[in-house]
Design a protein around this motif. Structure first.
Motif, PDB file in Angstrom:
ATOM      1  N   GLY A  46       0.802  -1.220   0.000  1.00  0.00           N
ATOM      2  CA  GLY A  46       0.000   0.000   0.000  1.00  0.00           C
ATOM      3  C   GLY A  46       0.835   1.269   0.000  1.00  0.00           C
ATOM      4  O   GLY A  46       0.292   2.363  -0.107  1.00  0.00           O
ATOM      5  N   ALA A  47       2.153   1.146   0.117  1.00  0.00           N
ATOM      6  CA  ALA A  47       3.023   2.325   0.049  1.00  0.00           C
ATOM      7  C   ALA A  47       2.960   2.905  -1.360  1.00  0.00           C
ATOM      8  O   ALA A  47       2.930   2.167  -2.350  1.00  0.00           O
ATOM      9  CB  ALA A  47       4.460   1.959   0.400  1.00  0.00           C
ATOM     10  N   LEU A  48       2.923   4.240  -1.457  1.00  0.00           N
ATOM     11  CA  LEU A  48       2.800   4.911  -2.752  1.00  0.00           C
ATOM     12  C   LEU A  48       4.170   5.318  -3.278  1.00  0.00           C
ATOM     13  O   LEU A  48       4.870   6.118  -2.662  1.00  0.00           O
ATOM     14  CB  LEU A  48       1.896   6.135  -2.612  1.00  0.00           C
ATOM     15  CG  LEU A  48       0.473   5.812  -2.176  1.00  0.00           C
ATOM     16  CD1 LEU A  48      -0.279   7.084  -1.839  1.00  0.00           C
ATOM     17  CD2 LEU A  48      -0.243   5.038  -3.257  1.00  0.00           C
ATOM     18  N   HIS A  49       4.515   4.774  -4.419  1.00  0.00           N
ATOM     19  CA  HIS A  49       5.799   5.053  -5.059  1.00  0.00           C
ATOM     20  C   HIS A  49       5.596   5.981  -6.245  1.00  0.00           C
ATOM     21  O   HIS A  49       4.579   5.894  -6.934  1.00  0.00           O
ATOM     22  CB  HIS A  49       6.433   3.751  -5.564  1.00  0.00           C
ATOM     23  CG  HIS A  49       6.825   2.816  -4.479  1.00  0.00           C
ATOM     24  ND1 HIS A  49       8.104   2.724  -4.010  1.00  0.00           N
ATOM     25  CD2 HIS A  49       6.084   1.939  -3.746  1.00  0.00           C
ATOM     26  CE1 HIS A  49       8.146   1.823  -3.045  1.00  0.00           C
ATOM     27  NE2 HIS A  49       6.924   1.338  -2.865  1.00  0.00           N
ATOM     28  N   VAL A  67      11.819   8.631  -9.680  1.00  0.00           N
ATOM     29  CA  VAL A  67      11.021   7.419  -9.813  1.00  0.00           C
ATOM     30  C   VAL A  67      11.459   6.451  -8.717  1.00  0.00           C
ATOM     31  O   VAL A  67      12.648   6.273  -8.464  1.00  0.00           O
ATOM     32  CB  VAL A  67      11.201   6.790 -11.212  1.00  0.00           C
ATOM     33  CG1 VAL A  67      10.542   5.426 -11.292  1.00  0.00           C
ATOM     34  CG2 VAL A  67      10.639   7.726 -12.278  1.00  0.00           C
ATOM     35  N   GLY A  68      10.479   5.891  -8.023  1.00  0.00           N
ATOM     36  CA  GLY A  68      10.758   4.959  -6.931  1.00  0.00           C
ATOM     37  C   GLY A  68      10.671   5.595  -5.555  1.00  0.00           C
ATOM     38  O   GLY A  68      10.573   4.892  -4.551  1.00  0.00           O
ATOM     39  N   ASP A  69      10.710   6.939  -5.477  1.00  0.00           N
ATOM     40  CA  ASP A  69      10.556   7.606  -4.187  1.00  0.00           C
ATOM     41  C   ASP A  69       9.223   7.195  -3.570  1.00  0.00           C
ATOM     42  O   ASP A  69       8.245   6.991  -4.278  1.00  0.00           O
ATOM     43  CB  ASP A  69      10.579   9.131  -4.335  1.00  0.00           C
ATOM     44  CG  ASP A  69      11.953   9.680  -4.674  1.00  0.00           C
ATOM     45  OD1 ASP A  69      12.930   8.906  -4.708  1.00  0.00           O
ATOM     46  OD2 ASP A  69      12.037  10.895  -4.929  1.00  0.00           O
ATOM     47  N   VAL A  70       9.196   7.091  -2.240  1.00  0.00           N
ATOM     48  CA  VAL A  70       7.978   6.705  -1.524  1.00  0.00           C
ATOM     49  C   VAL A  70       7.388   7.945  -0.869  1.00  0.00           C
ATOM     50  O   VAL A  70       8.088   8.688  -0.174  1.00  0.00           O
ATOM     51  CB  VAL A  70       8.275   5.629  -0.462  1.00  0.00           C
ATOM     52  CG1 VAL A  70       7.006   5.258   0.300  1.00  0.00           C
ATOM     53  CG2 VAL A  70       8.884   4.394  -1.104  1.00  0.00           C
ATOM     54  N   LEU A  71       6.103   8.161  -1.092  1.00  0.00           N
ATOM     55  CA  LEU A  71       5.407   9.321  -0.532  1.00  0.00           C
ATOM     56  C   LEU A  71       4.953   9.023   0.889  1.00  0.00           C
ATOM     57  O   LEU A  71       4.300   8.010   1.143  1.00  0.00           O
ATOM     58  CB  LEU A  71       4.197   9.670  -1.406  1.00  0.00           C
ATOM     59  CG  LEU A  71       3.373  10.869  -0.966  1.00  0.00           C
ATOM     60  CD1 LEU A  71       4.185  12.163  -1.105  1.00  0.00           C
ATOM     61  CD2 LEU A  71       2.092  10.960  -1.781  1.00  0.00           C
ATOM     62  N   HIS A  72       5.294   9.927   1.819  1.00  0.00           N
ATOM     63  CA  HIS A  72       4.887   9.781   3.217  1.00  0.00           C
ATOM     64  C   HIS A  72       3.976  10.908   3.675  1.00  0.00           C
ATOM     65  O   HIS A  72       3.139  10.694   4.551  1.00  0.00           O
ATOM     66  CB  HIS A  72       6.121   9.748   4.134  1.00  0.00           C
ATOM     67  CG  HIS A  72       6.858   8.451   4.086  1.00  0.00           C
ATOM     68  ND1 HIS A  72       6.643   7.443   4.983  1.00  0.00           N
ATOM     69  CD2 HIS A  72       7.801   7.989   3.220  1.00  0.00           C
ATOM     70  CE1 HIS A  72       7.425   6.412   4.695  1.00  0.00           C
ATOM     71  NE2 HIS A  72       8.133   6.713   3.630  1.00  0.00           N
ATOM     72  N   GLY A  76       2.069  18.283   5.551  1.00  0.00           N
ATOM     73  CA  GLY A  76       1.873  17.943   6.955  1.00  0.00           C
ATOM     74  C   GLY A  76       0.886  16.821   7.214  1.00  0.00           C
ATOM     75  O   GLY A  76       0.754  16.362   8.341  1.00  0.00           O
ATOM     76  N   HIS A  77       0.193  16.344   6.184  1.00  0.00           N
ATOM     77  CA  HIS A  77      -0.754  15.231   6.329  1.00  0.00           C
ATOM     78  C   HIS A  77      -0.023  13.923   6.021  1.00  0.00           C
ATOM     79  O   HIS A  77       0.543  13.775   4.936  1.00  0.00           O
ATOM     80  CB  HIS A  77      -1.930  15.366   5.360  1.00  0.00           C
ATOM     81  CG  HIS A  77      -2.732  16.599   5.569  1.00  0.00           C
ATOM     82  ND1 HIS A  77      -3.747  16.675   6.497  1.00  0.00           N
ATOM     83  CD2 HIS A  77      -2.672  17.817   4.969  1.00  0.00           C
ATOM     84  CE1 HIS A  77      -4.276  17.877   6.469  1.00  0.00           C
ATOM     85  NE2 HIS A  77      -3.643  18.597   5.551  1.00  0.00           N
ATOM     86  N   ILE A  78      -0.036  12.999   6.965  1.00  0.00           N
ATOM     87  CA  ILE A  78       0.591  11.697   6.743  1.00  0.00           C
ATOM     88  C   ILE A  78      -0.276  10.906   5.763  1.00  0.00           C
ATOM     89  O   ILE A  78      -1.462  10.678   6.025  1.00  0.00           O
ATOM     90  CB  ILE A  78       0.750  10.920   8.069  1.00  0.00           C
ATOM     91  CG1 ILE A  78       1.554  11.735   9.082  1.00  0.00           C
ATOM     92  CG2 ILE A  78       1.376   9.548   7.817  1.00  0.00           C
ATOM     93  CD1 ILE A  78       2.946  12.136   8.612  1.00  0.00           C
ATOM     94  N   VAL A  79       0.316  10.505   4.633  1.00  0.00           N
ATOM     95  CA  VAL A  79      -0.420   9.778   3.602  1.00  0.00           C
ATOM     96  C   VAL A  79       0.187   8.415   3.307  1.00  0.00           C
ATOM     97  O   VAL A  79      -0.239   7.743   2.372  1.00  0.00           O
ATOM     98  CB  VAL A  79      -0.525  10.611   2.295  1.00  0.00           C
ATOM     99  CG1 VAL A  79      -1.328  11.878   2.529  1.00  0.00           C
ATOM    100  CG2 VAL A  79       0.859  10.929   1.736  1.00  0.00           C
TER     101      VAL A  79
END
Length: 124
Positions: A46-49, A67-72, A76-79
């Protein structure tokens, strides 16, 4: 191209590229929200790359998103591991405004600021 979409949505978008370009041309005039040119794809956890970047888009021009970075985080909103559909209201905004993204590349977390721009294909 559409950001935060499944593969099925991307297939639909390639068939409708002229519609996307027309919407982008109209978005400046109608003050519709615009994005930063990032396509995300969830992995099996479920991690968004970052799947891809719109060439010439704000994220691409920044040189800070890969490309490949993971969005956190978005502003300020944890996603982390949130459904892709929940990203659009957070990333999209007024043209020229900034959005803060918390990304992770390998073990290195980073906070970056990217300007929103209507001049690229519709992507978050």
């Amino acid at each position: 191209m559409f950001c935060c979409s499944s593969r099925d949505d991307e297939k639909k978008s390639s068939a409708n590229i002229s519609n996307v370009q027309n919407r982008n041309a109209n978005s400046v005039q109608s003050n519709k929200p615009v994005g930063v040119g990032i396509i995300f794809q969830p992995d099996s956890t479920g991690a968004l790359h970052v799947k891809s970047l719109a060439v010439g888009g704000p994220a691409d021009k920044s040189g800070l998103v890969g490309v490949g970075d993971v969005l956190h985080e978005i502003d300020g909103h944890i996603v982390y591991r949130k459904p892709v559909a929940q990203l659009a209201p957070l990333i999209l905004g007024r043209e020229g405004s900034m959005v803060r993204l918390g990304l992770q590349r390998g073990d290195l977390p980073q906070l970056i600021y990217v300007s929103r721009d209507a001049g690229v294909p519709l992507a978050l």
